[in-house]
Design an enzyme around this catalytic site. Structure first.
Site, PDB file in Angstrom:
ATOM      1  N   ALA A  25     -12.418   1.254   3.935  1.00 15.53           N
ATOM      2  CA  ALA A  25     -11.233   0.561   3.330  1.00 15.53           C
ATOM      3  C   ALA A  25     -10.561   1.400   2.413  1.00 15.53           C
ATOM      4  O   ALA A  25     -10.652   2.438   2.299  1.00 15.53           O
ATOM      5  CB  ALA A  25     -11.808  -0.622   2.550  1.00 15.53           C
ATOM      6  N   HIS A  26      -9.384   0.849   1.821  1.00 15.42           N
ATOM      7  CA  HIS A  26      -8.339   1.630   1.042  1.00 15.42           C
ATOM      8  C   HIS A  26      -8.892   2.203  -0.173  1.00 15.42           C
ATOM      9  O   HIS A  26      -9.866   1.654  -0.743  1.00 15.42           O
ATOM     10  CB  HIS A  26      -7.339   0.560   0.529  1.00 15.42           C
ATOM     11  CG  HIS A  26      -7.580  -0.481  -0.147  1.00 15.42           C
ATOM     12  ND1 HIS A  26      -6.750  -1.883  -0.192  1.00 15.42           N
ATOM     13  CD2 HIS A  26      -8.694  -0.890  -0.854  1.00 15.42           C
ATOM     14  CE1 HIS A  26      -7.345  -2.726  -0.936  1.00 15.42           C
ATOM     15  NE2 HIS A  26      -8.465  -2.325  -1.301  1.00 15.42           N
ATOM     16  N   ASN A  27      -8.252   3.512  -0.419  1.00 13.59           N
ATOM     17  CA  ASN A  27      -8.659   4.196  -1.678  1.00 13.59           C
ATOM     18  C   ASN A  27     -10.155   4.905  -1.693  1.00 13.59           C
ATOM     19  O   ASN A  27     -10.610   5.408  -2.450  1.00 13.59           O
ATOM     20  CB  ASN A  27      -8.656   3.366  -2.886  1.00 13.59           C
ATOM     21  CG  ASN A  27      -7.335   2.431  -3.038  1.00 13.59           C
ATOM     22  OD1 ASN A  27      -6.047   3.186  -2.753  1.00 13.59           O
ATOM     23  ND2 ASN A  27      -7.268   1.421  -3.670  1.00 13.59           N
ATOM     24  N   HIS A  57       0.746  -1.242  -0.146  1.00 13.91           N
ATOM     25  CA  HIS A  57      -0.157   0.095   0.071  1.00 13.91           C
ATOM     26  C   HIS A  57       0.842   1.001   0.062  1.00 13.91           C
ATOM     27  O   HIS A  57       1.521   1.735   1.016  1.00 13.91           O
ATOM     28  CB  HIS A  57      -0.990   0.158   1.428  1.00 13.91           C
ATOM     29  CG  HIS A  57      -1.997  -0.996   1.144  1.00 13.91           C
ATOM     30  ND1 HIS A  57      -2.080  -2.209   0.831  1.00 13.91           N
ATOM     31  CD2 HIS A  57      -3.481  -0.484   1.045  1.00 13.91           C
ATOM     32  CE1 HIS A  57      -3.115  -2.893   0.779  1.00 13.91           C
ATOM     33  NE2 HIS A  57      -3.937  -1.754   0.840  1.00 13.91           N
TER      34      HIS A  57
END
Length: 384
Positions: free
Chosen positions: A259-261, A218
């Site tokens: 969560a990511h993004n 990440h």
């Protein structure tokens, strides 16, 4: 060393105030712009709901549903809406104001019990040599701060919190006990992280390969803009190839996962146990109810509302209210639920009908019925 603790002690038997000098009913009316009815000299020392307020406490009534509490309340002063100003009840000193709830909120700061705060850095804190601390920063016992961290003026890091290397915190940031800011996270001014919150951790990203499952590195950041608040034990992942960004003024409740993004707009509200999957885009002013689940790579339009428990698997247009699973326009969901409720009432008769034994006489009767129907519809000899 930590300097002297600010704030005074308080008698635990006192009312809902913070130990400041009491305020009279007349002064309360002047502060909220209300009309005083009754004794303006009554001293207010705290705030409490109608059913347990005492003679030196302030309460409020904005809806008739609480009229039974008002009838027997011991509150010394009550903020009350104009349409209820003449309602029968024991409180005789009333302040008539258009919006009693708003008036109460404006007064809460006066009676709020402030947490005692020390000044300086506690001797038990572990701080890297190159950390930059602003003016008036408080670092409580057993805090760990990694290399290259920058913390702005007036910020307060509570006991057992951890700030990862390379993170940047703005002015007046509040990080409560046991919260964790992972490395290279950015917090704007006046951000609040409550106990146990984790921001900036790597997301749930894995790729199955021939030799096993491989974690996706990440490289993105986790950025919380000004005035964001994150509730206890909530988690916000850093981006994988993009940044995770929480817009200014957004408020996140306890036990929320982002969560990511993910991009969350400005002024949004996310209630407890909501979950937002990766790469979702949430517009400004969106309200997300408790236990809402949002699938990945979807877009929630600005000022949309997601009712509690909704399961969102597609894009939600701006300004609309959606509910149910799978989530749909709220009115459509209500229609579908009503149809299912009606269907339940006819299931048993349908089951009895289809389970009835079929006999040859039934077949002959049905055949004759169809034949008669065809005969009735055939033209006669005149052609009519």
């Amino acid at each position: 060393m930590i300097a002297a603790v600010s704030g005074g002690s308080k008698d635990p038997q006192a009312g809902g105030g913070d130990g400041r000098e009491p305020i009279t009913a007349a002064a309360v009316a002047a502060q909220v712009g209300g009309v005083l009815v009754g004794d303006g000299s009554i001293e207010v020392r705290g705030i409490a709901p109608l059913d347990r307020a005492g003679p030196n406490e302030l309460s409020f009534l904005s809806h008739l549903r609480y009229g039974q509490w008002f009838a027997t309340s011991r509150a010394g002063v009550v903020l009350i809406s104009p349409e209820l100003a003449e309602l029968a009840g024991t409180p005789s000193t009333r302040i008539v104001v258009a919006k009693p709830v708003d008036a109460m909120v404006a007064l809460l700061a006066r009676f709020h019990r402030k947490e005692p705060r020390a000044q300086g850095v506690h001797s038990s804190a572990v701080i890297a040599n190159d950390v930059r601390l602003g003016e008036g920063v408080t670092i409580d016992p057993f805090v760990v701060i990694g290399e290259g961290v920058v913390i702005g003026d007036g910020s307060w890091i509570s006991a057992h919190a951890m700030i990862g290397a390379g993170s940047v915190l703005g002015r007046d940031v509040r990080v409560h006990s046991t919260a964790v800011v992972y490395p290279f996270t950015e917090l704007g001014d006046r951000v609040t992280l409550h106990a146990g919150a984790r921001v900036g951790r790597e997301g749930f990203g894995f790729v199955p390969q021939a030799n096993g499952v491989v974690r996706i590195p990440h490289a993105g950041r986790c950025i919380l803009e000004h005035d964001v608040e994150v509730g206890a034990n909530s988690c916000i992942d850093r981006g994988s190839v993009d940044d995770t960004i929480i817009g200014a003024g957004t408020k996140i409740d306890n036990l929320v996962q982002i969560a990511h993004n993910v991009r969350v707009g400005r002024g949004c509200f996310l209630a407890s146990q909501a979950g937002v999957a990766g790469s979702t885009r949430i517009g400004d002013g969106v309200q997300i109810g408790g236990q809402v689940g949002i699938g990945g790579h979807v877009t929630i339009g600005a000022k949309a509302n997601l009712a509690g428990g909704a399961g969102v698997i597609g894009n939600v247009p701006a300004g609309e209210t959606w509910s149910g699973y799978p989530a749909r326009a709220h009115r459509d969901h209500l229609r579908a639920s009503a149809a299912i409720a009606r269907l339940a009432k006819i299931v048993r008769p349908l089951e009895q009908l289809v389970s009835k034994p079929f006999s040859s006489s039934d077949g002959e009767s049905r055949a004759n019925s169809r034949a008669d129907s065809r005969a009735d519809s055939a033209p006669d000899e005149s052609g009519t």
